[in-house]
Design a protein around this motif. Sequence first.
Motif, PDB file in Angstrom:
ATOM      1  N   SER A   1       0.840  -1.199   0.000  1.00 54.71           N
ATOM      2  CA  SER A   1       0.000   0.000   0.000  1.00 54.71           C
ATOM      3  C   SER A   1       0.872   1.245   0.000  1.00 54.71           C
ATOM      4  CB  SER A   1      -0.921  -0.001   1.232  1.00 54.71           C
ATOM      5  OG  SER A   1      -0.156  -0.048   2.423  1.00 54.71           O
TER       6      SER A   1
ATOM      7  N   ARG B   1      -3.400   1.909   9.019  1.00 52.46           N
ATOM      8  CA  ARG B   1      -4.297   0.932   8.396  1.00 52.46           C
ATOM      9  C   ARG B   1      -5.763   1.228   8.684  1.00 52.46           C
ATOM     10  NH1 ARG B   1      -3.346  -3.261   5.603  1.00 52.46           N
ATOM     11  NH2 ARG B   1      -1.137  -3.313   6.153  1.00 52.46           N
TER      12      ARG B   1
ATOM     13  N   ARG C   1      -7.304   1.227   4.341  1.00 52.79           N
ATOM     14  CA  ARG C   1      -8.272   0.344   4.992  1.00 52.79           C
ATOM     15  C   ARG C   1      -9.067  -0.466   3.972  1.00 52.79           C
ATOM     16  NH1 ARG C   1     -10.782   3.945   7.557  1.00 52.79           N
ATOM     17  NH2 ARG C   1     -12.716   4.040   6.374  1.00 52.79           N
TER      18      ARG C   1
ATOM     19  N   SER D   1      -7.137  -3.367   2.793  1.00 55.32           N
ATOM     20  CA  SER D   1      -6.837  -4.350   3.834  1.00 55.32           C
ATOM     21  C   SER D   1      -7.945  -5.397   3.943  1.00 55.32           C
ATOM     22  CB  SER D   1      -6.671  -3.650   5.190  1.00 55.32           C
ATOM     23  OG  SER D   1      -5.704  -2.635   5.124  1.00 55.32           O
ATOM     24  N   SER D   2      -7.546  -6.623   4.189  1.00 52.28           N
ATOM     25  CA  SER D   2      -8.502  -7.690   4.455  1.00 52.28           C
ATOM     26  C   SER D   2      -8.797  -7.735   5.956  1.00 52.28           C
ATOM     27  CB  SER D   2      -7.936  -9.035   3.997  1.00 52.28           C
ATOM     28  OG  SER D   2      -6.778  -9.357   4.745  1.00 52.28           O
TER      29      SER D   2
ATOM     30  N   ASP E   1      -5.806  -8.769   7.876  1.00 52.18           N
ATOM     31  CA  ASP E   1      -4.816  -7.702   8.049  1.00 52.18           C
ATOM     32  C   ASP E   1      -5.135  -6.869   9.292  1.00 52.18           C
ATOM     33  OD1 ASP E   1      -3.528  -8.457   5.709  1.00 52.18           O
ATOM     34  OD2 ASP E   1      -4.703  -7.075   4.474  1.00 52.18           O
ATOM     35  N   LEU E   2      -6.395  -6.522   9.446  1.00 48.33           N
ATOM     36  CA  LEU E   2      -6.811  -5.694  10.569  1.00 48.33           C
ATOM     37  C   LEU E   2      -6.649  -6.447  11.885  1.00 48.33           C
ATOM     38  CD1 LEU E   2     -10.054  -4.153   9.010  1.00 48.33           C
ATOM     39  CD2 LEU E   2      -7.769  -3.149   9.086  1.00 48.33           C
TER      40      LEU E   2
ATOM     41  N   ASN F   1      -2.903  -6.708  12.797  1.00 49.71           N
ATOM     42  CA  ASN F   1      -2.377  -5.436  13.276  1.00 49.71           C
ATOM     43  C   ASN F   1      -2.759  -5.186  14.732  1.00 49.71           C
ATOM     44  OD1 ASN F   1      -1.801  -4.515  10.302  1.00 49.71           O
ATOM     45  ND2 ASN F   1      -1.121  -2.840  11.602  1.00 49.71           N
TER      46      ASN F   1
END
Length: 228
Positions: free
Chosen positions: A40, A113, A120, A123-124, A127-128, A131
């Motif tokens: 990203s 993110r 965002r 992001s899947s 991913d969130l 993090n």
Amino acid sequence: MNMFDQFLWVIFPYACLMIFVVGHIFRYRHDQFNWTAKSSEFIEKKQLMFGSLLFHLGIIPVAFGHISGLLIPKSWMNAMGVSEHMYHIGAVYIGGIFGAMTLIGMLLLTARRFTIRNVRRLSSASDLIVNVLLLFIVFMGMYATLFTNAVQPEFDYRESISIWFRGLFMLRPDASLMHNVPWSFKVHALTGFAIFAFWPFTRLVHVWSVPLNYVGRSYILYRRHKSN
């Protein structure tokens, strides 16, 4: 020792490690095309650069500190001339500095993110989750190192957590060793194993994609073609 403690400190760690190994094998065999991290950087660079730099500069010494503290017995440290005071300074002060770098880096990356719309959207859900989980793990590690150690200076994790951890890999787990461990260390340990269970199904797998073959690869020569 009740069944709940047995689950937390024996069954759960082994289950996470099993998922870690089997999950990586499965994903490598069936999902190699997604064995990478979606970049990203083209969306936002500055926060990514500072966050990633601080995180990686901090996490490597932190990882080595965990390895030495968990895998090397206290008696071995004493035999090498590392006194309790010296070890405490290294673990709390030096470890605290690199831990703070890791925490600040994770705060920047997590905020990036969640707060930058296009990042965002790229992001899947995994991913969130990763993090937030990594941020929580680092925070609990810092809390345990700085605050729990200050409140309970008599606690030495090398006499409980380290022995329990080594027992897992020697196939002699002893859940009773974790009974009197402060809650912050317990949470840090459990979430640490949890991230290993998540690892194969997230972009964290890209850490294994180090291009080591480039070191020994022959040079590519480019020659200008002269047209007649």
